[in-house]
Design a protein around this motif. Structure first.
Motif, PDB file in Angstrom:
ATOM      1  N   ASP A   1      31.118   3.408  58.605  1.00  0.00           N
ATOM      2  CA  ASP A   1      30.587   3.601  57.252  1.00  0.00           C
ATOM      3  C   ASP A   1      29.094   3.900  57.258  1.00  0.00           C
TER       4      ASP A   1
ATOM      5  N   HIS B   1      35.116   0.001  58.573  1.00  0.00           N
ATOM      6  CA  HIS B   1      36.369  -0.524  58.047  1.00  0.00           C
ATOM      7  C   HIS B   1      37.520  -0.018  58.900  1.00  0.00           C
TER       8      HIS B   1
ATOM      9  N   ARG C   1      37.194  -4.714  56.017  1.00  0.00           N
ATOM     10  CA  ARG C   1      35.922  -3.992  55.914  1.00  0.00           C
ATOM     11  C   ARG C   1      34.773  -4.947  56.222  1.00  0.00           C
TER      12      ARG C   1
ATOM     13  N   LYS D   1      30.680  -5.161  55.996  1.00  0.00           N
ATOM     14  CA  LYS D   1      29.500  -4.574  55.365  1.00  0.00           C
ATOM     15  C   LYS D   1      28.277  -5.363  55.800  1.00  0.00           C
TER      16      LYS D   1
END
Length: 408
Positions: free
Chosen positions: A319, A294, A283, A285
């Protein structure tokens, strides 16, 4: 406790362990002359896609090619030399020639570090090392060590930074029936980016490896700041639109020098010599510049003498985009939508392939991948022609890949 404080404590404990080691250990060791070791590796790979209005690309790795078949995504040649100065330290250099994200084929220095043994099972490396974001990071360039033509892009495309200029510690120990490796690191790196540049800074992380017999487990976490300064034609057009419509502030979410990111990965592998099972999840971020996403993959192979057929199922999902603008309908809105879609690599794929051990340290691999980028994504593809009229999302694309890998 924050990750920074935790890693600082780990490093302090390792240095204390080194200080506690017998000071005369090196002096008592028998003297040996410096020894030089040399190795080489290479891949000749070709990729072809059935739909000729798109090409396959590995974002951050190669520049999208205009030929079919395309040799740029996978082909490379590298050499590595290590000079062992004493039983406790050595110097390693690795050079590589391949097409990079800026379409350059200039030689690259991919490893350049000094390694010192501090205590039994504990060493430190200073210089340029491989950034260990993934389970298979150490073998990314030496593709002979990997079962496929390339590691699944749904996971390994999430973080294109491969080299780290900084310092890392590696501690190996055995606990009961398990072999354990603890690997903290700190540093930064950069990659060529089409009409721009990308840089990773102040990357601080730690990996944990656990193995027993046929089974191994990888856990990784890293945080840092990053730069993504874009200058490609699509970004310039979008920037002009945002400025003209009074939304210039959005540009700071698309390109700049003050991004933050964190990266987590989990990987497992089981190989008994006949069956091979590999799975990995990662993942990414971020707070700007690049979308958060992800991905995962699961690979299963079965050996029949020198041949191993395999199947890979993979998925990447978006995401968050971190960019929002309100534009009037028409070409302005179309360009904005295309820009957002180009940042989204979400797709699902199924790969059928086979690896043939042609000879000692040489393997031929062939695979067919059927991929379906999400409706608002380009996935691992890019338009060959007009970006405004070529739709990629929602299509089913078949890609054939062939490679010859050697290691000597």
């Amino acid at each position: 406790m924050s990750l920074t404080r935790l890693l600082r404590r780990c490093a302090a404990m390792m240095l204390l362990a080194a200080a506690a080691a017998p000071a005369h250990a090196e002096a008592d060791a028998p003297a040996s002359p410096p020894r030089f070791e040399f190795a080489g590796f290479g891949t000749l790979g070709a990729v072809s896609t059935d739909d000729k209005d798109v090409w396959f690309t590995r974002y951050g790795v190669n520049y999208p090619g205009k030929k079919d078949p395309d040799f740029s995504p996978d082909s490379l040649v590298g050499i590595q030399g290590s000079l062992r100065l004493t039983p406790y330290n050595d110097i390693t250099l690795q050079g590589l020639v391949r097409e990079d994200g800026g379409a350059s084929q200039d030689p690259q220095l991919t490893l350049a570090f000094f390694r010192q043994t501090l205590a039994p099972g504990l060493s430190v490396r200073l210089g340029r090392v491989r950034v260990p974001f993934f389970m298979l990071s150490d073998s990314l360039y030496v593709n002979y060590a990997n079962p496929w033509v390339r590691p699944p892009v749904e996971v390994y495309g999430l973080n294109p930074f491969n080299d780290l200029d900084g310092v890392d510690f590696i501690y190996n120990a055995r606990f009961d029936a398990f072999d354990i490796e603890v690997h903290p690191y700190y540093g930064g790196g950069r990659i060529p980016f089409p009409q721009g540049k990308a840089r990773l800074k102040e990357a601080l992380g730690v990996n944990l490896g656990l193995s027993r017999g046929d089974f191994s487990l990888h856990l990784g976490h890293g945080e840092g700041t990053f730069t993504l300064e874009r200058g490609d034609a699509l970004f310039v057009a979008v920037s002009n639109i945002l400025q003209r419509t009074g939304q210039g502030g959005v540009i700071s979410d698309l390109s700049g020098t003050h991004g933050r990111t964190r990266f987590d990965s989990v990987g497992v592998q089981w190989d008994d010599g006949s069956w091979q099972l590999i799975g990995e999840y990662a993942r990414r971020k971020t707070n700007r510049y690049a979308a958060s996403a992800h991905g995962w993959y699961l690979s299963l192979g079965r050996r029949f003498g020198p041949v191993m057929p395999y199947m890979v199922v993979a998925r990447q999902m978006l995401d968050e985009q971190f960019a929002a603008a309100t534009l009037p309908s028409g070409r302005l809105a179309t360009l904005w939508d295309v820009f957002l879609v180009s940042r989204n690599n979400a797709q699902r794929s199924v790969t059928l392939g086979a690896r043939w051990e042609l000879a000692a340290y040489a393997a031929v691999k062939a695979e067919v991948t059927q991929a379906r980028p999400d409706g608002d994504a380009w996935g691992s593809y890019a338009p060959r022609g007009d970006v405004e009229t070529t739709r990629i999302g929602g299509r089913t694309l078949n890609t054939f890949s062939l490679s010859l890998d050697v290691s000597f």
